[in-house]
Motif scaffolding. Structure first.
Motif, PDB file in Angstrom:
ATOM      1  N   GLN A 380       1.719  -5.718  10.867  1.00 36.95           N
ATOM      2  CA  GLN A 380       1.432  -7.140  10.698  1.00 36.95           C
ATOM      3  C   GLN A 380       0.118  -7.350   9.944  1.00 36.95           C
ATOM      4  N   LEU A 381      -0.855  -6.472  10.193  1.00 34.89           N
ATOM      5  CA  LEU A 381      -2.126  -6.575   9.483  1.00 34.89           C
ATOM      6  C   LEU A 381      -1.958  -6.297   7.995  1.00 34.89           C
ATOM      7  N   ASP A 382      -0.945  -5.486   7.630  1.00 33.91           N
ATOM      8  CA  ASP A 382      -0.647  -5.202   6.223  1.00 33.91           C
ATOM      9  C   ASP A 382       0.230  -6.278   5.597  1.00 33.91           C
ATOM     10  N   TYR A 383       0.433  -7.372   6.345  1.00 37.02           N
ATOM     11  CA  TYR A 383       1.202  -8.531   5.855  1.00 37.02           C
ATOM     12  C   TYR A 383       2.636  -8.150   5.485  1.00 37.02           C
ATOM     13  N   LEU A 384       3.166  -7.203   6.247  1.00 37.29           N
ATOM     14  CA  LEU A 384       4.560  -6.821   6.052  1.00 37.29           C
ATOM     15  C   LEU A 384       5.390  -7.398   7.192  1.00 37.29           C
ATOM     16  N   LYS A 385       6.479  -8.002   6.830  1.00 39.10           N
ATOM     17  CA  LYS A 385       7.344  -8.608   7.831  1.00 39.10           C
ATOM     18  C   LYS A 385       8.388  -7.586   8.268  1.00 39.10           C
ATOM     19  N   PRO A 386       8.482  -7.297   9.562  1.00 40.87           N
ATOM     20  CA  PRO A 386       9.470  -6.308  10.016  1.00 40.87           C
ATOM     21  C   PRO A 386      10.889  -6.821   9.829  1.00 40.87           C
TER      22      PRO A 386
END
Length: 1063
Positions: A380-386
């Motif tokens: 989430q900190l890497d701005y990636l949406k699971p």
């Protein structure tokens, strides 16, 4: 010079310049030398080039505003009519500018000018429309063309390929063939690309393949690469490989297509082998190849090969490619090498969702749930949406760590992210709440799901199965059928397991019929659960029929049947099927090995058990807990104390089954003191004992009649809350019955709310052992009235009870009812009971006839029973008949010689007695000495006949003499000479004939307070003299005396024995 170059393609009329509008000086000067460099130094459109040719250089603003259609208008304004070349130049301008509007305007001008049938312009329009994305416009031009070239066909087909309109591509290709236009390599390549990844019937691919062969393009790498890919994607790997092998010039794309095709279709080893060939042939591997082969290594669990490929990845510089790194992360995660997985993950320059998902899934599957959740926070900190797969893995991680709070937070995230309707996420959410035992919430989520997904129904069936809630499970199963959902191979096992768990065999059989109706009767997974159900409920014939019908050799199904045989004490059958399974080439799993070793323990087949243990060790199960526990049980049941302890110590993670195996094993092999010692050790270690452990400890105490320790264990059972467990209660009934407290046994029996057959059998046997024949018979009748089916053990108890009290007719009636009313085939022990029943009552001739007419061969127990009765009733003829058969069966058994010798003695046949004793001596058979035990102040004291080794021997004999005098005063007459002739009576020291039970009782009267009953155990049957003596002693001492001999209990009180002198 420039004019000459232009005129080669476009002859200009002399009037052309006069019609040209000017914003510059009217003086015209042709300066080719000055303009040539400027002309050729810039990327100019053809209209602009014409301007430069006349030295009419527009300024920057005019240059930007100049448009092809405006130029045409200028020409028309001057009356200059454009020709075909003019329009070609102007179309190039539209193509370069990207203006579809100008293109359509120009198209209108061309139609007006009558150039619409020019092939070169039509082809150009098709190119421009396709390039600008107007496929409809291109098709319209294409359809109106009088002469279509193959180039035009290819162009229009390519445009539809780009738009992924595979059906239109196929239609165009068919039209092309109908118009007899020969396809080119580009044509076939375009058509095949259109089929790749799109829903087109594969028969069309095969037809195109046939056309390719007809047009001799089968050796084209471009076409063959696409064919290989198409065949592989459709599962036709053999056909793909054939095309690959026939390809003369293989490029890297060819190898990639074939390798990925193998990997995609689960031919992982072939993919790896082909990669090796590619590497040897010197073809440079692409990152995509590495990704495919690494994925194949992961699926095939060829982790060593995967690690070697990692080295090649570094060598060829593909270690930074994202999809290669993702494949490496997955590889290392599956092999639980998270150090390497995290190292690859951390070095990735560009992580995507797949990168995180691979590592999160691996951590979750291997039980590292906390690490998986921390990685999610980093994601989430890497701005990636699971994606849904990541979320499902995280939910699984939450389900495994126990507390529901984290899972509920993730559930909230799922709802906000709009993923709650995804099938994978729905299943993971249900699994989360089911594993956390929140079935209510799971059911609420289940009711809100919109998709008719059979997996969700299966999860709910499994959830209620965990609760043993058969009613709710069956309601869901029935509702599933009402809504038209078709059960799959996982539906039936879910509800069948519940039926097995709660003992609902009748419902399980109904589900079995549904299995047959829906065609799952040959499904390996379903059949394995059916076999398990029937095996656990004792229907082993039905289980075997299902197994024999299976086409696949399934280890789980075989193991279920083997385990069923072992659980129902059919140990020989279990081992027979285990050997057959191995003979069929089926490699046993840990459960199969443990069941086989347990079967060996059941019949004390120590050597065979060791062989099976060696096989399990070779198969890689040396550290398996279930096998270790079975091995402990094997050695303990076989009486190998040291080896049992050694096997026990080798188990690193001991559980209650490990301890129970040691305790129950020692108890069953007769080492009851050792069993109680282990139980005490377990308590000192403050280990949590299960009710099975308590049951084994109680049984050990019962076997040595240790009532004191048995009561202590009973107190612990109540404290731990196991007193409601029926297995424990049954063991307590046996404890009190074997310790002579039949009233306590009865009280324990009455407190059981739901009695099973073991409960009834234990109480009936208890009554029988204590000579309470009428009570045993009454209880047997009650058992039948409540609907509990009697079994073989029940009839042993009730027949023994009839024998002990002389209920001959009743006993014979019960024996007849075994086969006629209850469908039970009598076993040797039942025939022995009938022989005992008849012979005790003095019907020795009738007993002999019964033995001779038996449908089975009489065993030693039956002949010994008959011989013992002959000794009591002094029937030499029948006794000798029984003794002859007994000596043939067991020539080394001392009891036969002793009984025969005693029979001759009581009958006054002293010569025969002496011959028997001499025969016994010549054969080296030693008599088992009589021995009695009594517990006084936590110590067990043992006595032999004429024993003077006890520290208090003098006091014991002194008090015994006093007891004899007092007993004689009220009518006791000693019968110690019944087995001695007159000469022996004169020579024999009287104290030598004092039996052990007299010494033990005398010591008890000296040592125990008046309020404590005297409890004595003896290893042989009490003799007639001792029985009479104890009656008189109980009267003169006013004490209750309980004697447990080899056959039953005798309760003496007030000069009366509970056996009523019938024993």
């Amino acid at each position: 010079m420039i004019l000459n170059q232009i005129s080669l393609r476009w002859p200009l009329p002399k009037s052309f310049l006069s019609y040209f509008p000017r914003k510059f000086s009217p003086t015209i000067s042709l300066k080719p030398s000055q303009n040539s460099q400027k002309c050729f130094s810039r990327n100019l459109s053809r209209p602009k080039l014409a301007c430069y040719a006349f030295d009419e250089f527009p300024n920057q603003e005019n240059e930007e505003n100049l448009r092809g259609i405006e130029f045409l208008q200028l020409m028309e304004h001057r009356g200059i009519r454009g020709n075909c070349q003019t329009y070609l130049w102007l179309l190039d301008f539209c193509l370069n500018s990207g203006s579809l509007v100008d293109c359509k305007k120009l198209h209108g001008k061309i139609l007006k000018a009558g150039f619409d049938k020019e092939s070169v312009l039509c082809n150009k329009f098709v190119d421009v429309y396709c390039a600008l994305g107007d496929s409809d416009g291109a098709v319209k031009v294409f359809e109106d063309m009088p002469n279509k070239s193959v180039h035009t066909w290819n162009k229009i087909i390519s445009s539809f390929v780009a738009k992924k309109m595979s059906s239109r591509v196929l239609d165009l290709f068919l039209d092309m063939v109908e118009e007899n236009v020969s396809p080119t390599e580009i044509t076939f390549a375009s058509v095949l690309r259109a089929f790749s990844g799109h829903a087109v019937a594969f028969c069309y691919v095969e037809q195109i393949h046939a056309k390719i062969i007809c047009h001799s393009f089968i050796s084209s790498p471009i076409i063959c690469n696409l064919l290989i890919d198409l065949y592989a994607k459709n599962g036709l790997v053999v056909s793909a490989k054939k095309i690959f092998d026939n390809l003369c010039m293989k490029d890297s794309v060819s190898w990639v297509a074939m390798i990925s095709g193998f990997a995609r279709n689960e031919y992982e080893e072939e993919a790896i082998r082909l990669f090796c060939e590619m590497h040897i042939s010197g073809v440079f591997p692409t990152p995509y190849v590495f990704s495919s082969v690494l994925s194949g290594c992961t699926k095939a669990k060829l982790f060593d090969v995967g690690e070697q490929l990692h080295a090649l990845v570094f060598k060829y510089g593909s270690s930074m490619e994202t999809y290669v790194c993702n494949a490496l992360v997955t590889l290392y995660s599956r092999m639980a090498n998270f150090v390497s997985a995290e190292k690859v993950f951390c070095k990735m320059q560009c992580k995507d969702e797949v990168s995180y998902n691979s590592l999160i899934s691996g951590l979750a599957q291997q039980g590292f749930s906390d690490s998986a959740l921390k990685l999610f926070e980093k994601m989430q900190l890497d701005y990636l949406k699971p994606d849904c797969v990541t979320v499902a893995s995280l939910l699984s991680a939450c389900a495994s760590i126990g507390p529901l709070c984290m899972g509920e937070q993730l559930h909230s995230y799922v709802t906000k992210a709009g993923m709650s309707s995804d099938i994978i996420v729905e299943g993971a959410l249900l699994d989360l709440y089911v594993n956390c035992s929140d079935i209510k919430t799971a059911h609420e989520i289940f009711l809100t799901t919109q998709t008719e997904n059979v997996v969700l129904w299966n999860v709910m069936l499994m959830a209620y199965g965990k609760l043993d809630n058969l009613i709710e499970s069956f309601r869901i199963f029935r509702q599933m059928k009402i809504e038209g959902l078709i059960p799959n191979q996982f539906t039936y096992p879910s509800i069948l397991r519940t039926c097995t768990s709660v003992g609902a065999l009748d419902l399980g059989e109904q589900i079995h019929t549904q299995v047959i109706k829906t065609g799952f009767q040959f499904n390996v997974y379903v059949c394995s659960v059916l076999i398990d159900m029937y095996a656990k409920h004792g229907k082993l014939d039905a289980a075997q029929v299902i197994l024999r019908r299976l086409n696949n050799e399934d280890v789980v199904s075989w193991t279920a049947l083997i385990t069923g045989y072992a659980q129902h004490d059919l140990f020989a059958e279990a081992l027979k099927h285990f050997e057959e399974m191995l003979h069929r080439g089926i490699q046993s799993d840990n459960i199969g090995f443990s069941s086989a070793i347990s079967a060996c323990a059941g019949i004390q087949a120590l050597n065979q058990g060791r062989q099976i243990h060696a096989q399990s060790y070779v198969s890689g199960y040396s550290e398996d807990l279930s096998i270790g526990n079975a091995l402990v049980s094997l050695y303990a049941r076989s009486g190998r104390i040291e080896e049992a302890y050694l096997a026990f110590e080798k188990i690193d993670a001991k559980d209650s089954i490990s301890w129970n195996g040691l305790i129950s094993g020692f108890a069953q092999s007769g080492y009851c003191e050792e069993a109680l010692k282990v139980f005490a050790q377990m308590n000192r270690a403050k280990l949590e004992a299960s009710f099975f452990t308590f049951g084994s400890a109680v049984s050990a105490a019962a076997n040595i009649a240790n009532i004191k320790q048995g009561k202590q264990i009973h107190a612990m059972i109540i404290k731990r809350g196991f007193d409601s467990e029926i297995e424990v209660s049954n063991a307590l009934i046996t404890l009190y019955a074997k310790c002579g407290s039949v009233d306590d046994a009865k009280r324990e029996f009455l407190e059981i709310s739901e009695k099973n057959d073991v409960s009834w059998n234990a109480m009936i046997t208890g009554y029988s052992q204590h000579g309470c024949g009428n009570e045993a018979v009454d209880l047997f009748e009650q058992m039948k009235q409540v609907g509990e089916m009697p079994n073989h053990i029940t009839f042993v108890g009730v027949l023994s009870a009839c024998s002990h009290v002389g209920l001959v007719n009743e006993g014979l009636g019960y024996f007849e009812s075994m086969s006629k009313e209850h469908g039970l085939v009598p076993k040797p022990e039942h025939y022995a009971c009938v022989v005992d029943l008849l012979s005790r009552a003095g019907f020795l001739i009738r007993a002999r006839k019964f033995v001779e007419e038996m449908p089975i061969e009489p065993d030693a127990m039956i002949w010994r029973t008959l011989l013992s009765a002959c000794t009591f009733h002094k029937n030499v003829e029948v006794g000798e008949f029984a003794a002859r058969h007994l000596m043939e069966l067991e020539p080394e058994d001392s009891a036969t010689y002793v009984l025969l010798s005693n029979m001759y003695a009581v009958a006054g046949k002293w010569d025969c007695r002496d011959q028997t004793r001499q025969m016994m001596k010549d054969r080296g058979v030693k008599k088992e000495p009589g021995r009695s035990w009594i517990e006084v102040k936590n110590s067990v004291h043992a006595f032999y006949v004429g024993d003077r080794l006890h520290p208090l021997a003098d006091k014991i004999y002194e008090f015994l003499s006093e007891l004899n005098k007092r007993a004689a005063e009220i009518g006791y007459v000693q019968d110690r000479y019944s087995l001695l002739n007159e000469v022996e009576q004169e020579q024999k020291d009287p104290t030598v004939c004092i039996h052990s039970e007299k010494l033990a009782i005398t010591f008890g009267l000296l040592s125990l307070s008046d309020s404590v009953p005297i409890h004595v155990m003896k290893n042989l049957r009490v003799c007639k003299d001792c029985h009479s003596w104890i009656k008189f002693v109980s009267k003169i001492s006013n004490r209750a005396i309980v004697v447990r001999d080899a056959s039953r209990f005798h309760h003496f009180e007030g000069g009366i024995c509970s056996c009523r002198d019938y024993w």
